[in-house]
Scaffold this motif. Structure first.
Motif, PDB file in Angstrom:
ATOM      1  N   ARG A 147       0.834  -1.202   0.000  1.00 27.23           N
ATOM      2  CA  ARG A 147       0.000   0.000   0.000  1.00 27.23           C
ATOM      3  C   ARG A 147       0.866   1.248   0.000  1.00 27.23           C
ATOM      4  O   ARG A 147       2.047   1.199   0.340  1.00 27.23           O
ATOM      5  N   TRP A 197       1.103   5.714   4.852  1.00 28.54           N
ATOM      6  CA  TRP A 197      -0.099   6.104   5.595  1.00 28.54           C
ATOM      7  C   TRP A 197      -0.413   7.586   5.420  1.00 28.54           C
ATOM      8  O   TRP A 197      -1.579   7.982   5.480  1.00 28.54           O
ATOM      9  N   SER A 198       0.593   8.410   5.209  1.00 29.25           N
ATOM     10  CA  SER A 198       0.327   9.834   4.987  1.00 29.25           C
ATOM     11  C   SER A 198      -0.489  10.041   3.711  1.00 29.25           C
ATOM     12  O   SER A 198      -1.388  10.883   3.674  1.00 29.25           O
ATOM     13  N   VAL A 256      -2.565   7.764   2.404  1.00 33.37           N
ATOM     14  CA  VAL A 256      -3.900   7.239   2.706  1.00 33.37           C
ATOM     15  C   VAL A 256      -4.698   8.276   3.494  1.00 33.37           C
ATOM     16  O   VAL A 256      -5.891   8.492   3.236  1.00 33.37           O
ATOM     17  N   LEU A 257      -4.050   8.946   4.446  1.00 33.22           N
ATOM     18  CA  LEU A 257      -4.722   9.983   5.227  1.00 33.22           C
ATOM     19  C   LEU A 257      -5.153  11.144   4.331  1.00 33.22           C
ATOM     20  O   LEU A 257      -6.264  11.663   4.482  1.00 33.22           O
ATOM     21  N   TYR A 295      -8.189  10.090   2.455  1.00 30.83           N
ATOM     22  CA  TYR A 295      -9.337  10.065   3.366  1.00 30.83           C
ATOM     23  C   TYR A 295      -9.870  11.480   3.614  1.00 30.83           C
ATOM     24  O   TYR A 295     -11.079  11.718   3.546  1.00 30.83           O
ATOM     25  N   LEU A 315      -5.865   6.617  11.353  1.00 33.66           N
ATOM     26  CA  LEU A 315      -4.932   6.911  10.257  1.00 33.66           C
ATOM     27  C   LEU A 315      -3.824   7.859  10.702  1.00 33.66           C
ATOM     28  O   LEU A 315      -2.668   7.708  10.296  1.00 33.66           O
ATOM     29  N   THR A 316      -4.167   8.824  11.544  1.00 34.71           N
ATOM     30  CA  THR A 316      -3.154   9.745  12.059  1.00 34.71           C
ATOM     31  C   THR A 316      -2.138   8.997  12.917  1.00 34.71           C
ATOM     32  O   THR A 316      -0.931   9.234  12.812  1.00 34.71           O
ATOM     33  N   LEU A 339      -1.361   5.759  12.684  1.00 34.80           N
ATOM     34  CA  LEU A 339      -0.548   4.913  11.804  1.00 34.80           C
ATOM     35  C   LEU A 339       0.491   5.740  11.041  1.00 34.80           C
ATOM     36  O   LEU A 339       1.632   5.313  10.867  1.00 34.80           O
ATOM     37  N   MET A 340       0.098   6.933  10.600  1.00 27.74           N
ATOM     38  CA  MET A 340       1.033   7.803   9.891  1.00 27.74           C
ATOM     39  C   MET A 340       2.165   8.246  10.813  1.00 27.74           C
ATOM     40  O   MET A 340       3.343   8.202  10.433  1.00 27.74           O
ATOM     41  N   GLU A 370       4.488   5.310  11.478  1.00 29.04           N
ATOM     42  CA  GLU A 370       5.312   5.036  10.300  1.00 29.04           C
ATOM     43  C   GLU A 370       6.407   6.083  10.140  1.00 29.04           C
ATOM     44  O   GLU A 370       7.558   5.745   9.825  1.00 29.04           O
TER      45      GLU A 370
END
Length: 141
Positions: A12, A15-16, A18-19, A22, A126-127, A129-130, A133
């Motif tokens: 994927r 995460w940034s 993906v955020l 979103y 999400l924040t 996870l970012m 990471e």
């Protein structure tokens, strides 16, 4: 080649990213909501069988408030600036308070409240996870 769920998870984007996707999706939802509020204000769409000028003052105030707030928050979310996220969270909390503490005036909407809480929970996840990471990437450098 992706052969398992774990491979899919690691293939994927960061995460940034993906955020950002979103937040922009939330911005598009808010843009649509803001347009609907303004369609009610200018008399294109009625709400529950009432036109804007026939609504009680409290409902009119809420429609105008969220009509402005939705569009401002949508622009901020699309641009991924911090004030956009703050405006979106403020809007969610206003809706939650409106449909819980003032439910006799604005109505009780448990599904709408659950939606807002779920979107906030996804944002927080999400924040997290970012941030995790980014910490891992900074430590490995």
């Amino acid at each position: 080649m992706i052969t398992s769920f774990q491979d899919l998870f690691y293939a994927r984007p960061p995460w940034s990213t993906v955020l950002i996707w979103y937040l922009r999706a939330m911005g598009l939802l808010l843009m649509g909501g803001g347009v609907i509020y303004w369609a009610r204000i200018v008399g294109i769409v009625e709400w529950r069988g009432m036109w804007f000028w026939d609504m009680p003052i409290a409902i009119q105030g809420a429609v105008v408030f969220f009509g402005v707030l939705d569009l401002v928050a949508a622009i901020g979310l699309w641009l991924t600036v911090s004030w956009g996220t703050v405006m979106w969270l403020f809007r969610c909390f206003c809706q939650i308070v409106m449909h819980t503490a003032f439910s006799d005036l604005y109505g009780r909407r448990p599904y709408e409240i659950a939606f807002y809480l779920l979107t906030i929970l996804i944002y927080v996840g999400l924040t997290y996870l970012m941030t995790r990471e980014n910490r891992i990437n900074a430590a490995s450098k």
